[in-house]
Design a protein around this motif. Sequence first.
Motif, PDB file in Angstrom:
ATOM      1  N   GLY A   1      -4.584  60.324  36.212  1.00 14.64           N
ATOM      2  CA  GLY A   1      -5.238  60.686  37.459  1.00 14.64           C
ATOM      3  C   GLY A   1      -6.597  60.028  37.564  1.00 14.64           C
ATOM      4  O   GLY A   1      -6.844  58.971  36.975  1.00 14.64           O
ATOM      5  N   PRO A   2      -7.489  60.658  38.282  1.00 11.60           N
ATOM      6  CA  PRO A   2      -8.799  60.046  38.520  1.00 11.60           C
ATOM      7  C   PRO A   2      -9.628  59.882  37.252  1.00 11.60           C
ATOM      8  O   PRO A   2     -10.402  58.934  37.147  1.00 11.60           O
ATOM      9  N   MET A   3      -9.460  60.770  36.278  1.00 13.72           N
ATOM     10  CA  MET A   3     -10.227  60.632  35.037  1.00 13.72           C
ATOM     11  C   MET A   3      -9.831  59.341  34.317  1.00 13.72           C
ATOM     12  O   MET A   3     -10.683  58.639  33.780  1.00 13.72           O
ATOM     13  N   LEU A   4      -8.549  59.028  34.332  1.00 19.77           N
ATOM     14  CA  LEU A   4      -8.095  57.780  33.724  1.00 19.77           C
ATOM     15  C   LEU A   4      -8.679  56.586  34.470  1.00 19.77           C
ATOM     16  O   LEU A   4      -9.120  55.611  33.852  1.00 19.77           O
ATOM     17  N   GLY A   5      -8.706  56.667  35.791  1.00 15.28           N
ATOM     18  CA  GLY A   5      -9.278  55.572  36.584  1.00 15.28           C
ATOM     19  C   GLY A   5     -10.747  55.346  36.281  1.00 15.28           C
ATOM     20  O   GLY A   5     -11.198  54.205  36.122  1.00 15.28           O
ATOM     21  N   ILE A   6     -11.506  56.434  36.193  1.00 17.65           N
ATOM     22  CA  ILE A   6     -12.934  56.325  35.873  1.00 17.65           C
ATOM     23  C   ILE A   6     -13.119  55.763  34.463  1.00 17.65           C
ATOM     24  O   ILE A   6     -14.004  54.940  34.221  1.00 17.65           O
ATOM     25  N   THR A   7     -12.276  56.194  33.543  1.00 12.85           N
ATOM     26  CA  THR A   7     -12.383  55.714  32.160  1.00 12.85           C
ATOM     27  C   THR A   7     -12.062  54.224  32.072  1.00 12.85           C
ATOM     28  O   THR A   7     -12.762  53.474  31.386  1.00 12.85           O
ATOM     29  N   ILE A   8     -11.027  53.800  32.768  1.00 10.18           N
ATOM     30  CA  ILE A   8     -10.679  52.373  32.757  1.00 10.18           C
ATOM     31  C   ILE A   8     -11.797  51.554  33.392  1.00 10.18           C
ATOM     32  O   ILE A   8     -12.212  50.519  32.854  1.00 10.18           O
ATOM     33  N   ASP A   9     -12.293  52.020  34.530  1.00  7.94           N
ATOM     34  CA  ASP A   9     -13.386  51.312  35.197  1.00  7.94           C
ATOM     35  C   ASP A   9     -14.616  51.237  34.291  1.00  7.94           C
ATOM     36  O   ASP A   9     -15.231  50.179  34.148  1.00  7.94           O
TER      37      ASP A   9
ATOM     38  N   ILE B   1     -17.277  52.644  24.643  1.00  4.66           N
ATOM     39  CA  ILE B   1     -18.120  53.844  24.718  1.00  4.66           C
ATOM     40  C   ILE B   1     -17.845  54.663  25.984  1.00  4.66           C
ATOM     41  O   ILE B   1     -18.155  55.857  26.043  1.00  4.66           O
ATOM     42  N   ALA B   2     -17.226  54.049  26.980  1.00  2.00           N
ATOM     43  CA  ALA B   2     -16.970  54.751  28.242  1.00  2.00           C
ATOM     44  C   ALA B   2     -16.067  55.967  28.039  1.00  2.00           C
ATOM     45  O   ALA B   2     -16.314  57.021  28.623  1.00  2.00           O
ATOM     46  N   GLY B   3     -15.037  55.824  27.228  1.00  2.00           N
ATOM     47  CA  GLY B   3     -14.113  56.940  27.002  1.00  2.00           C
ATOM     48  C   GLY B   3     -14.807  58.175  26.459  1.00  2.00           C
ATOM     49  O   GLY B   3     -14.695  59.266  27.036  1.00  2.00           O
ATOM     50  N   PRO B   4     -15.537  58.055  25.345  1.00  2.00           N
ATOM     51  CA  PRO B   4     -16.241  59.233  24.831  1.00  2.00           C
ATOM     52  C   PRO B   4     -17.266  59.816  25.806  1.00  2.00           C
ATOM     53  O   PRO B   4     -17.455  61.031  25.851  1.00  2.00           O
ATOM     54  N   LEU B   5     -17.905  58.976  26.610  1.00  2.00           N
ATOM     55  CA  LEU B   5     -18.896  59.491  27.562  1.00  2.00           C
ATOM     56  C   LEU B   5     -18.230  60.291  28.683  1.00  2.00           C
ATOM     57  O   LEU B   5     -18.726  61.355  29.076  1.00  2.00           O
ATOM     58  N   VAL B   6     -17.111  59.804  29.184  1.00  2.00           N
ATOM     59  CA  VAL B   6     -16.391  60.543  30.226  1.00  2.00           C
ATOM     60  C   VAL B   6     -15.863  61.858  29.656  1.00  2.00           C
ATOM     61  O   VAL B   6     -15.946  62.909  30.293  1.00  2.00           O
TER      62      VAL B   6
END
Length: 131
Positions: A22-30, A38-43
């Motif tokens: 969903g949107p969390m995956l989209g934000i993480t990929i972006d 580092i984006a994954g752990p921050l999200v």
Amino acid sequence: MVLLEIFLGAFIIGFSGAMMPGPMLGITIDGSLKKGWIAGPLVVLGHGILELILIFVMTFGLKNFFSNLTVAGLIGLFGGLFLAWMGYDMVKSSINKSVSLNNQKTGNNSNMRNLVLSGISISATNPYFIL
């Protein structure tokens, strides 16, 4: 034995959220394209902060408030609008061919903080999270 049941229940619920892209995956990929791993752990940190806030809120008696169908409907409505806006922005970017991976890596801390805030806002507006 009760502790094992709680753990297994939480584990299965965690998988149900992880299996539904969903949107969390989209934000993480972006974020990963812009900031790297580092984006994954921050999200996820943002999501965890919201989880802790909700635990405190539920503990202190607002469970009935969030169980109200009107409140759940409003959360779903705003979440749906947010998803529609994200979809519109993605389509617009692809039509304008403004999606680029060049110059995506910048090192300022405000973008790191934005990933945590994105994790919080995406989780808060996701109907599956509230349910």
